[in-house]
Design a protein around this motif. Structure first.
Motif, PDB file in Angstrom:
ATOM      1  N   LEU A   1      60.252 -46.627  14.348  1.00 60.49           N
ATOM      2  CA  LEU A   1      59.272 -46.387  15.239  1.00 60.49           C
ATOM      3  C   LEU A   1      58.556 -47.245  14.961  1.00 60.49           C
ATOM      4  CD1 LEU A   1      58.066 -46.227  18.186  1.00 60.49           C
ATOM      5  CD2 LEU A   1      58.980 -43.704  17.417  1.00 60.49           C
ATOM      6  N   VAL A   2      57.735 -48.300  15.156  1.00 59.55           N
ATOM      7  CA  VAL A   2      56.202 -48.595  15.029  1.00 59.55           C
ATOM      8  C   VAL A   2      55.414 -47.971  15.781  1.00 59.55           C
ATOM      9  CG1 VAL A   2      54.779 -50.116  13.726  1.00 59.55           C
ATOM     10  CG2 VAL A   2      57.158 -49.918  13.044  1.00 59.55           C
ATOM     11  N   HIS A   3      53.950 -47.812  15.128  1.00 58.58           N
ATOM     12  CA  HIS A   3      53.662 -47.028  16.637  1.00 58.58           C
ATOM     13  C   HIS A   3      52.290 -48.117  15.579  1.00 58.58           C
ATOM     14  CE1 HIS A   3      54.438 -43.259  18.174  1.00 58.58           C
ATOM     15  NE2 HIS A   3      54.332 -43.096  17.079  1.00 58.58           N
ATOM     16  N   ALA A   4      51.411 -48.209  17.182  1.00 57.08           N
ATOM     17  CA  ALA A   4      49.645 -49.011  17.268  1.00 57.08           C
ATOM     18  C   ALA A   4      51.124 -50.323  16.621  1.00 57.08           C
ATOM     19  CB  ALA A   4      48.940 -48.382  16.391  1.00 57.08           C
ATOM     20  N   ALA A   5      51.547 -51.413  17.081  1.00 52.69           N
ATOM     21  CA  ALA A   5      52.426 -52.296  16.608  1.00 52.69           C
ATOM     22  C   ALA A   5      51.473 -53.735  16.927  1.00 52.69           C
ATOM     23  CB  ALA A   5      53.475 -52.953  17.349  1.00 52.69           C
TER      24      ALA A   5
ATOM     25  N   PRO B   1      43.060 -36.996  12.088  1.00 52.68           N
ATOM     26  CA  PRO B   1      44.012 -36.939  11.484  1.00 52.68           C
ATOM     27  C   PRO B   1      44.744 -35.358  11.755  1.00 52.68           C
ATOM     28  CG  PRO B   1      41.517 -35.129  10.804  1.00 52.68           C
ATOM     29  CD  PRO B   1      42.014 -36.610  11.671  1.00 52.68           C
ATOM     30  N   VAL B   2      45.939 -35.333  10.947  1.00 48.50           N
ATOM     31  CA  VAL B   2      47.204 -34.424  11.404  1.00 48.50           C
ATOM     32  C   VAL B   2      46.483 -33.289  10.707  1.00 48.50           C
ATOM     33  CG1 VAL B   2      49.849 -33.835  11.019  1.00 48.50           C
ATOM     34  CG2 VAL B   2      48.487 -36.400  11.828  1.00 48.50           C
TER      35      VAL B   2
ATOM     36  N   ARG C   1      46.994 -37.444  14.892  1.00 47.44           N
ATOM     37  CA  ARG C   1      47.250 -36.330  15.233  1.00 47.44           C
ATOM     38  C   ARG C   1      47.576 -36.808  16.734  1.00 47.44           C
ATOM     39  NH1 ARG C   1      41.177 -33.487  15.418  1.00 47.44           N
ATOM     40  NH2 ARG C   1      41.054 -35.879  16.529  1.00 47.44           N
ATOM     41  N   GLU C   2      47.427 -37.529  17.334  1.00 45.76           N
ATOM     42  CA  GLU C   2      47.458 -37.829  18.879  1.00 45.76           C
ATOM     43  C   GLU C   2      49.326 -38.479  18.959  1.00 45.76           C
ATOM     44  OE1 GLU C   2      46.004 -40.763  21.060  1.00 45.76           O
ATOM     45  OE2 GLU C   2      43.784 -39.322  20.803  1.00 45.76           O
ATOM     46  N   THR C   3      49.572 -38.809  18.160  1.00 49.12           N
ATOM     47  CA  THR C   3      51.353 -38.886  18.203  1.00 49.12           C
ATOM     48  C   THR C   3      52.024 -38.385  16.777  1.00 49.12           C
ATOM     49  OG1 THR C   3      50.948 -40.405  16.656  1.00 49.12           O
ATOM     50  CG2 THR C   3      51.242 -41.440  18.562  1.00 49.12           C
ATOM     51  N   PHE C   4      51.980 -37.510  16.512  1.00 46.01           N
ATOM     52  CA  PHE C   4      52.464 -36.175  15.326  1.00 46.01           C
ATOM     53  C   PHE C   4      53.586 -36.311  15.935  1.00 46.01           C
ATOM     54  CE2 PHE C   4      53.454 -33.293  12.119  1.00 46.01           C
ATOM     55  CZ  PHE C   4      54.339 -33.709  11.662  1.00 46.01           C
ATOM     56  N   ASP C   5      53.388 -35.195  17.124  1.00 45.72           N
ATOM     57  CA  ASP C   5      54.671 -34.057  17.530  1.00 45.72           C
ATOM     58  C   ASP C   5      55.495 -34.966  17.941  1.00 45.72           C
ATOM     59  OD1 ASP C   5      53.179 -31.863  16.883  1.00 45.72           O
ATOM     60  OD2 ASP C   5      52.666 -31.780  18.600  1.00 45.72           O
ATOM     61  N   GLY C   6      55.572 -36.049  18.677  1.00 44.84           N
ATOM     62  CA  GLY C   6      56.258 -36.801  19.513  1.00 44.84           C
ATOM     63  C   GLY C   6      57.285 -37.395  18.189  1.00 44.84           C
ATOM     64  N   SER C   7      56.264 -38.166  17.620  1.00 43.63           N
ATOM     65  CA  SER C   7      56.939 -38.770  16.830  1.00 43.63           C
ATOM     66  C   SER C   7      57.955 -37.807  15.706  1.00 43.63           C
ATOM     67  CB  SER C   7      56.176 -39.180  15.395  1.00 43.63           C
ATOM     68  OG  SER C   7      55.482 -40.264  16.146  1.00 43.63           O
ATOM     69  N   ILE C   8      57.903 -36.656  15.775  1.00 46.55           N
ATOM     70  CA  ILE C   8      58.991 -35.589  14.734  1.00 46.55           C
ATOM     71  C   ILE C   8      60.179 -35.620  15.820  1.00 46.55           C
ATOM     72  CG2 ILE C   8      59.153 -32.972  14.507  1.00 46.55           C
ATOM     73  CD1 ILE C   8      57.945 -34.431  11.815  1.00 46.55           C
ATOM     74  N   ALA C   9      59.269 -35.280  17.034  1.00 44.53           N
ATOM     75  CA  ALA C   9      60.559 -35.169  18.273  1.00 44.53           C
ATOM     76  C   ALA C   9      61.607 -36.418  18.350  1.00 44.53           C
ATOM     77  CB  ALA C   9      59.859 -34.684  19.276  1.00 44.53           C
ATOM     78  N   SER C  10      60.866 -37.545  18.242  1.00 43.63           N
ATOM     79  CA  SER C  10      62.003 -39.105  17.849  1.00 43.63           C
ATOM     80  C   SER C  10      62.707 -39.395  17.190  1.00 43.63           C
ATOM     81  CB  SER C  10      60.386 -40.175  17.779  1.00 43.63           C
ATOM     82  OG  SER C  10      59.858 -39.996  19.210  1.00 43.63           O
ATOM     83  N   LEU C  11      62.342 -38.752  16.109  1.00 47.36           N
ATOM     84  CA  LEU C  11      63.665 -38.769  14.634  1.00 47.36           C
ATOM     85  C   LEU C  11      65.060 -38.037  15.018  1.00 47.36           C
ATOM     86  CD1 LEU C  11      61.387 -37.928  11.890  1.00 47.36           C
ATOM     87  CD2 LEU C  11      62.009 -40.301  12.801  1.00 47.36           C
TER      88      LEU C  11
ATOM     89  N   LEU D   1      62.882 -39.590   8.822  1.00 45.18           N
ATOM     90  CA  LEU D   1      62.114 -40.067   7.862  1.00 45.18           C
ATOM     91  C   LEU D   1      60.623 -40.053   8.982  1.00 45.18           C
ATOM     92  CD1 LEU D   1      60.479 -39.332   5.061  1.00 45.18           C
ATOM     93  CD2 LEU D   1      60.777 -42.441   5.295  1.00 45.18           C
ATOM     94  N   LEU D   2      59.840 -39.820   8.794  1.00 48.78           N
ATOM     95  CA  LEU D   2      58.396 -39.625   9.369  1.00 48.78           C
ATOM     96  C   LEU D   2      57.117 -39.901   8.634  1.00 48.78           C
ATOM     97  CD1 LEU D   2      56.191 -39.421  11.453  1.00 48.78           C
ATOM     98  CD2 LEU D   2      55.443 -37.508  11.570  1.00 48.78           C
ATOM     99  N   ALA D   3      56.759 -40.894   8.311  1.00 46.69           N
ATOM    100  CA  ALA D   3      55.761 -41.524   7.075  1.00 46.69           C
ATOM    101  C   ALA D   3      54.686 -41.225   7.728  1.00 46.69           C
ATOM    102  CB  ALA D   3      55.995 -42.906   6.870  1.00 46.69           C
ATOM    103  N   SER D   4      53.913 -40.698   8.062  1.00 47.29           N
ATOM    104  CA  SER D   4      52.558 -40.450   8.528  1.00 47.29           C
ATOM    105  C   SER D   4      51.052 -41.042   7.570  1.00 47.29           C
ATOM    106  CB  SER D   4      52.220 -39.136   8.796  1.00 47.29           C
ATOM    107  OG  SER D   4      50.864 -38.871   8.962  1.00 47.29           O
ATOM    108  N   PHE D   5      51.001 -42.420   8.038  1.00 51.53           N
ATOM    109  CA  PHE D   5      50.219 -43.443   6.461  1.00 51.53           C
ATOM    110  C   PHE D   5      49.099 -42.817   7.337  1.00 51.53           C
ATOM    111  CE2 PHE D   5      50.127 -47.455   8.578  1.00 51.53           C
ATOM    112  CZ  PHE D   5      50.935 -46.986   9.534  1.00 51.53           C
ATOM    113  N   GLY D   6      48.636 -42.778   8.797  1.00 48.75           N
ATOM    114  CA  GLY D   6      47.529 -42.803   8.712  1.00 48.75           C
ATOM    115  C   GLY D   6      46.327 -41.924  10.162  1.00 48.75           C
ATOM    116  N   ASN D   7      45.233 -42.552  10.329  1.00 50.11           N
ATOM    117  CA  ASN D   7      44.578 -41.019  11.253  1.00 50.11           C
ATOM    118  C   ASN D   7      43.563 -42.574  11.917  1.00 50.11           C
ATOM    119  OD1 ASN D   7      44.799 -39.255   8.526  1.00 50.11           O
ATOM    120  ND2 ASN D   7      43.715 -40.557   8.401  1.00 50.11           N
TER     121      ASN D   7
END
Ligand code: NDP
Length: 350
Positions: free
Chosen positions: A170-174, A269-270, A244-254, A259-265
């Protein structure tokens, strides 16, 4: 977008002559600096002296500087920098001086780097060890466009989670700078990509880059899209530069042990995370990587850059330069990036 660019073009630059304490080698050059943290209005277009390269450094005449989200963090104060600070860390251009001990580059060579000190200037310094030669067939604009975001996409797809054929990502802000490159590299490695984007126009770009499915997460639930994409199992990896806005949904998508690679803000910030959450959500892995640790040696930097330039040459990596701004209008470029109006790379031209 075209309308916005022309609107911004009408905004006049602020001119303010200030000198830093670094040693002069000749007359000053134009630069973009901050003297205090804040919004884009804090960016000042002003002359600075041209510093002499220290041992191990090169000086380059900047032909194109890349705008990156990190520049907005340094401007706002999210990432602390000593003030005054010349913005920018990505550029390509021509070497105009070399410091003691530099053997890899000579005056006149074309180089690119994602570790420039104050890339938003007509001339800037960079550690030679963090520069790469620009191949003859690659323009300085293209080289500046692919360094920071391209190296980031490379390490995320090839090392943070080395994607294998058939894996799901899953690639956010693609449709963004990192995003468009990351989708393409993930596809090159045979992964199946679900992309998220803010608008239908960006969805078109994400599909063109190779995303198998696209979720317009401004109106659709991307976690549901991720479950649908994987037959309910969950994604192998989520690349999340939104924060911040996608962190919870990202965790729930795995999937379990994904692996969640949280590489930006980009959205902020998360907040702090309890490790127990990772257990409850499926023995997940969480990493917060940053480029510097993935190009820590010159050999690693050059190997990644060589891949990027080879892929550009063989046509398998398309670098979209979505907008260019004159250096004097860097504030408008920051506004565009932060308001989600840009796609691909934004360049600043001295
Ligand atoms: P982008 O070109 O991707 O621009 C950011 C995008 O994030 C926007 O276009 C927007 O896309 C999306 N977004 C979602 N919510 C927001 C919000 N509230 N405000 C602004 N943008 C939002 O930028 P970059 O490619 O330069 O950087 C992408 C991310 O990667 C950033 O977080 C950056 O810090 C990070 N990064 C991390 C590196 C590392 O090594 N750790 C290195 C390089 C970048 P949409 O409209 O589609 O949602």
């Amino acid at each position: 977008m075209r309308f916005l660019v022309s609107l911004w073009s009408s905004v006049s630059a602020v001119l303010d002559l200030t000198c830093s304490a670094r040693s002069l080698t000749h007359a000053g050059v134009k630069s973009i600096r901050i003297h205090e943290n804040g919004g884009p209005e804090k960016l000042v277009f002003e002359d600075i002296p041209v510093p002499a390269p220290a041992a191990g450094e090169i000086r380059l005449r900047v032909e194109a500087a890349g705008l990156n989200f990190i520049d907005t963090y340094k401007r706002s104060g999210l990432y602390a920098v000593a003030l005054p600070h010349t913005l920018g860390q990505e550029a390509a251009g021509v070497v105009t001086a070399v410091g003691a001990g530099v053997v890899d580059f000579r005056v006149g060579d074309r180089v690119a780097s994602a570790a420039v000190t104050g890339a938003c200037a007509e001339e800037a310094l960079a550690p030679a060890a963090q520069c790469v030669p620009v191949p003859a067939g690659v323009s300085s604009q293209l080289a500046a466009a692919v360094m920071l975001q391209g190296l980031t996409a490379h390490y995320l797809a090839c090392d943070t989670w080395p994607l294998r054929a058939g894996e799901t990502a899953l690639v956010h802000a693609a449709a963004g700078g990192v995003g468009l490159l990351l989708v393409q590299i993930a596809r090159k490695r045979g992964a199946r990509v679900l992309a998220t984007v803010g608008t239908d126009e960006k969805a078109v770009l994400a599909r063109e880059a190779g995303a198998e499915a696209v979720c317009v997460y401004s109106r659709e639930n991307f976690t549901e899209a991720a479950r649908a994409f994987t037959g309910g199992r969950g994604m192998d990896v989520v690349y999340d530069g939104v924060g911040r806005e996608t962190f919870d949904g990202s965790i729930a998508s795995l999937r379990p042990r994904g692996l969640l690679a949280s590489f930006g803000n980009a959205s902020g910030p998360v907040p702090p995370v309890a490790p127990l959450l990772l257990s409850q959500k499926g023995s997940l892995f969480l990493t917060r990587p940053t480029l510097a640790h993935y190009v820590a040696t010159t050999a690693e930097l050059r190997a990644r850059a060589a891949d990027l330039f080879a892929w550009i040459a063989d046509g398998s990596l398309c670098v979209r330069i979505g907008a260019t701004f004159p250096l004097a209008r860097t504030a408008d470029a920051h506004r565009a990036l932060e308001s989600r109006a840009t796609t691909g790379k934004v360049l600043l031209l001295p």
